[in-house]
Design a protein around this motif. Structure first.
Motif, PDB file in Angstrom:
ATOM      1  N   GLU A   1       0.764  -1.088   0.195  1.00  0.00           N
ATOM      2  CA  GLU A   1      -0.019   0.087   0.116  1.00  0.00           C
ATOM      3  C   GLU A   1       0.798   1.296  -0.085  1.00  0.00           C
ATOM      4  O   GLU A   1       1.674   1.247   0.660  1.00  0.00           O
ATOM      5  CB  GLU A   1      -1.066  -0.068   1.312  1.00  0.00           C
ATOM      6  N   THR A   2       0.270   2.500  -0.583  1.00  0.00           N
ATOM      7  CA  THR A   2       1.153   3.485  -0.605  1.00  0.00           C
ATOM      8  C   THR A   2       0.980   4.230   0.938  1.00  0.00           C
ATOM      9  O   THR A   2       0.092   4.039   1.611  1.00  0.00           O
ATOM     10  CB  THR A   2       0.627   4.427  -1.564  1.00  0.00           C
ATOM     11  N   LEU A   3       2.042   5.059   1.283  1.00  0.00           N
ATOM     12  CA  LEU A   3       1.792   5.693   2.220  1.00  0.00           C
ATOM     13  C   LEU A   3       0.442   6.523   2.376  1.00  0.00           C
ATOM     14  O   LEU A   3      -0.019   6.707   3.257  1.00  0.00           O
ATOM     15  CB  LEU A   3       3.060   6.675   2.630  1.00  0.00           C
ATOM     16  N   LEU A   4       0.209   7.432   1.387  1.00  0.00           N
ATOM     17  CA  LEU A   4      -0.946   8.104   1.375  1.00  0.00           C
ATOM     18  C   LEU A   4      -2.246   7.247   1.421  1.00  0.00           C
ATOM     19  O   LEU A   4      -2.909   7.527   2.477  1.00  0.00           O
ATOM     20  CB  LEU A   4      -1.349   8.462  -0.161  1.00  0.00           C
TER      21      LEU A   4
ATOM     22  N   CYS B   1       1.952   9.709  -2.477  1.00  0.00           N
ATOM     23  CA  CYS B   1       1.249   8.591  -3.393  1.00  0.00           C
ATOM     24  C   CYS B   1       2.341   7.761  -3.974  1.00  0.00           C
ATOM     25  O   CYS B   1       2.074   6.593  -4.514  1.00  0.00           O
ATOM     26  CB  CYS B   1       0.291   9.250  -4.297  1.00  0.00           C
ATOM     27  N   MET B   2       3.495   8.087  -3.857  1.00  0.00           N
ATOM     28  CA  MET B   2       4.832   7.581  -4.484  1.00  0.00           C
ATOM     29  C   MET B   2       5.755   6.626  -3.515  1.00  0.00           C
ATOM     30  O   MET B   2       6.693   6.024  -3.841  1.00  0.00           O
ATOM     31  CB  MET B   2       5.624   8.383  -5.495  1.00  0.00           C
TER      32      MET B   2
ATOM     33  N   CYS C   1      -0.593  15.400  -2.052  1.00  0.00           N
ATOM     34  CA  CYS C   1      -0.122  14.344  -1.090  1.00  0.00           C
ATOM     35  C   CYS C   1       1.056  14.468  -0.369  1.00  0.00           C
ATOM     36  O   CYS C   1       1.383  13.847   0.498  1.00  0.00           O
ATOM     37  CB  CYS C   1      -0.342  12.889  -1.850  1.00  0.00           C
ATOM     38  N   THR C   2       1.700  15.679  -0.542  1.00  0.00           N
ATOM     39  CA  THR C   2       2.883  16.014   0.142  1.00  0.00           C
ATOM     40  C   THR C   2       2.912  15.621   1.518  1.00  0.00           C
ATOM     41  O   THR C   2       2.033  16.129   2.235  1.00  0.00           O
ATOM     42  CB  THR C   2       3.523  17.300  -0.263  1.00  0.00           C
TER      43      THR C   2
ATOM     44  N   GLU D   1      -1.929  10.755  -8.260  1.00  0.00           N
ATOM     45  CA  GLU D   1      -1.640   9.634  -7.711  1.00  0.00           C
ATOM     46  C   GLU D   1      -0.313   9.253  -8.656  1.00  0.00           C
ATOM     47  O   GLU D   1      -0.313   7.748  -8.488  1.00  0.00           O
ATOM     48  CB  GLU D   1      -2.593   8.478  -7.604  1.00  0.00           C
ATOM     49  N   ASN D   2       0.257  10.003  -9.153  1.00  0.00           N
ATOM     50  CA  ASN D   2       1.542   9.600  -9.912  1.00  0.00           C
ATOM     51  C   ASN D   2       2.591  10.440  -9.648  1.00  0.00           C
ATOM     52  O   ASN D   2       3.525  10.471 -10.342  1.00  0.00           O
ATOM     53  CB  ASN D   2       1.177   9.316 -11.323  1.00  0.00           C
TER      54      ASN D   2
END
Length: 130
Positions: A1-4, A40-41, A28-29, A21-22
């Motif tokens: 899963e992403t951190l976001l 998201c990364m 999402c910082t 989301e890319n």
């Protein structure tokens, strides 16, 4: 899963926003050990032992107040990402020049074109450091 996804779905902290989301928009910082990253990364599994700070952890900071004072927002969707990015910039540089400010902020997007208020907010914090 992403951190976001973990931040939003498991920890129920909704400050970091899903946008592209890319890695392009910066909504999402977050701060990871004091440096800005696009959550998201980032994979949540890689965050063990790291300090993660979201916009919720920057309450009542100078930069947050400056965004309010300078109306550094329009719809507000990108605002948390910009505040986190600006916080990291101002933490790294005592008095960044205009080119440095613009370079740092260029990694985040405002679809409402509210950049003037955002730059004014950063400049207010810089000026108050004099």
């Amino acid at each position: 899963e992403t951190l976001l996804n973990v931040i939003r779905d498991k920890l129920e902290l909704t400050g970091p926003k899903p946008g592209c989301e890319n890695g392009d928009c910066g909504a999402c910082t977050v701060l990871i050990d004091g440096r800005s990253y696009k959550s998201c990364m980032s994979l949540a599994v890689e965050m063990e032992g790291k300090e993660i700070t979201t916009i919720e952890g920057l309450k009542d900071t100078d930069i947050q107040e400056a965004f309010i004072d300078n109306e550094g927002y329009q719809c507000g969707y990108c605002t948390s990402g910009f505040i986190v990015k600006a916080f990291a910039l101002l933490d790294r540089y005592e008095k960044p020049d205009e080119d440095t400010v613009r370079e740092w902020l260029s990694s985040n997007l405002c679809r409402c074109t509210g950049y003037e208020g955002i730059e004014d907010a950063v400049n207010q914090v810089i000026e108050n450091r004099s």
